[in-house]
Design an enzyme around this catalytic site. Structure first.
Site, PDB file in Angstrom:
ATOM      1  N   GLU A 191      10.098 -46.555 -20.634  1.00 24.74           N
ATOM      2  CA  GLU A 191       9.066 -45.951 -19.782  1.00 24.74           C
ATOM      3  C   GLU A 191       9.280 -44.449 -19.656  1.00 24.74           C
ATOM      4  OE1 GLU A 191       6.059 -47.440 -19.316  1.00 24.74           O
ATOM      5  OE2 GLU A 191       7.233 -49.053 -18.428  1.00 24.74           O
ATOM      6  N   HIS A 192       8.194 -43.695 -19.854  1.00 25.86           N
ATOM      7  CA  HIS A 192       8.206 -42.231 -19.795  1.00 25.86           C
ATOM      8  C   HIS A 192       9.096 -41.635 -20.888  1.00 25.86           C
ATOM      9  CE1 HIS A 192       5.792 -41.676 -16.136  1.00 25.86           C
ATOM     10  NE2 HIS A 192       6.347 -42.805 -15.742  1.00 25.86           N
ATOM     11  N   GLY A 196      -6.357 -49.674 -13.415  1.00 27.11           N
ATOM     12  CA  GLY A 196      -5.430 -49.138 -12.435  1.00 27.11           C
ATOM     13  C   GLY A 196      -4.184 -49.955 -12.233  1.00 27.11           C
ATOM     14  N   ASP A 221       0.521 -46.149 -25.368  1.00 28.05           N
ATOM     15  CA  ASP A 221      -0.528 -47.086 -24.987  1.00 28.05           C
ATOM     16  C   ASP A 221      -1.529 -47.297 -26.111  1.00 28.05           C
ATOM     17  OD1 ASP A 221       0.780 -47.056 -22.596  1.00 28.05           O
ATOM     18  OD2 ASP A 221      -0.776 -45.977 -21.489  1.00 28.05           O
TER      19      ASP A 221
END
Length: 390
Positions: free
Chosen positions: A39-40, A128, A178
């Site tokens: 992640e990130h 979201g 993504d």
């Protein structure tokens, strides 16, 4: 094509014909994704490991040669939105239409003669929830236009163009994970992706065969990458790379992390960001090693470690995500962590098949006791990437 996919394609095509007066040239689908680990790290040229969800954005599309772009969504109240392809300008549209329109803009800017389209979209990817609903919209439109205009672009190229649409046209500084997951994942596999050169390895990931399940817990806390916090983290990572004299944090070896942190001195915020990215890249490599050796249960502690790093060092978690992770692990889960950009969204929970009801109940009861909105819990099954349905 499965029976359910055929039904969805038929319904979307039927609605397209009602809107535009003729049958579409085709129907395409692109999935949302869950990120297992990493992640990130994507905007730091690092490693990620997503897999595609069965939830998809579906688009019925016809080519137009008059420069007109017409967009409609089954999920947003409102009429058909009509735009002119030649007049598309970055960051001029703050509606949902910015995502498909941005793809048209990115294709045209790259020199592809896309002269318009009629598009009707319907999506089952929760918006979201940190499951890449926007990337699914971008990729499904990119794939449709690639086919209709015979552009000959490969999945990774469609992902790059979709990322550019979101970075420049929408104005959200997201990495490449993504879009690549949506475009390139395969059923029954997780995608080990090097975001520097976009090299890929499909890693078998069949939890059901090993008596496990991976649950997604959508906290229903909405997040938005374009509201600034995501951008601040990215800027901090770039500052860290500059201070350490490397092109990206991917270039800081895990074995040299302590020395690198010392060199950053009193830059405490940058130190935290650097520590997360370097250790997270290492966790991705460890997960790949465990999966390839058949020791799948061993990834559980790495998921927990990753969440702690995202919570304490990167500071992108929230009380609801922390509650999912803490409650699930206490209830017997093998591992759990937040997934996606953070500031809300979803967590993933690795659990023995027999423990699914107890863990699910524990999480739901914890949310009720805390006064939170009831979470949405479902199983994540590694599914196909973007494809033409009809």
């Amino acid at each position: 094509m499965s029976e359910s996919s055929a039904a969805v394609a038929g319904a979307v095509a039927e609605r397209f014909e009602e809107l535009y007066g003729s049958a579409p040239d085709g129907v395409w689908a692109a999935p949302g994704r869950v990120n297992l680990i990493g992640e990130h790290t994507d905007y730091n040229d690092g490693f990620v490991m997503p897999f595609a969800l069965p939830h998809t954005a579906v688009a019925a599309v016809s080519r137009r040669d008059d420069g007109v772009l017409r967009l409609h969504s089954a999920d947003i109240d409102g009429p058909v939105v009509e735009l002119t392809a030649a007049d598309l300008v970055p960051e001029s549209d703050k509606r949902w239409t910015a995502y498909p329109a941005g793809v048209v803009w990115a294709l045209r800017e790259a020199g592809h003669a896309v002269t318009g389209a009629d598009v009707h979209l319907a999506s089952t990817v929760p918006a979201g929830a940190g499951l890449s609903s926007s990337a699914a919209l971008e990729v499904v439109v990119a794939l449709a236009l690639n086919d209709l205009y015979d552009l000959g672009l490969r999945g990774w190229q469609l992902a790059r163009l979709s990322q550019r649409a979101e970075n420049v046209y929408v104005g959200a500084p997201v990495g490449i994970m993504d879009q690549t997951a949506s475009a390139c994942c395969e059923a029954g596999h997780a995608l080990f992706l090097d975001t520097r050169d976009l090299s890929q390895r499909q890693i078998p990931f069949d939890l059901a065969a090993e008596g496990m399940r991976l649950l997604v817990v959508d906290t229903q806390v909405k997040h938005s990458h374009s509201e600034g916090e995501y951008g601040k983290r990215r800027e901090g990572c770039e500052k860290g790379a500059a201070l350490l004299g490397v092109d990206a944090l991917r270039d800081v070896p895990y074995e040299d992390l302590d020395a690198a942190l010392e060199r950053l001195g009193d830059e405490e915020e940058v130190r935290r960001l650097v520590r997360h990215v370097v250790t997270e890249d290492h966790r991705v490599e460890q997960v790949v090693s465990f999966l390839e050796s058949g020791d799948t249960r061993a990834i559980g502690p790495l998921l927990i470690e990753g969440h702690a790093s995202l919570r304490d060092d990167f500071r992108v978690s929230c009380p609801e995500l922390d509650l999912v992770v803490d409650t699930a692990v206490t209830a017997g889960a093998l591992g759990a962590r937040m997934t996606g950009g953070g500031f809300g969204g979803s967590a993933i929970v690795l659990v023995e098949e027999a423990d699914v009801p107890a863990v699910t109940k524990a999480v739901e009861e914890a949310f009720a006791a805390a006064g939170h909105k009831n979470p949405r819990v479902f199983e994540a099954v590694p599914s196909p990437g973007a494809r033409r349905l009809r």
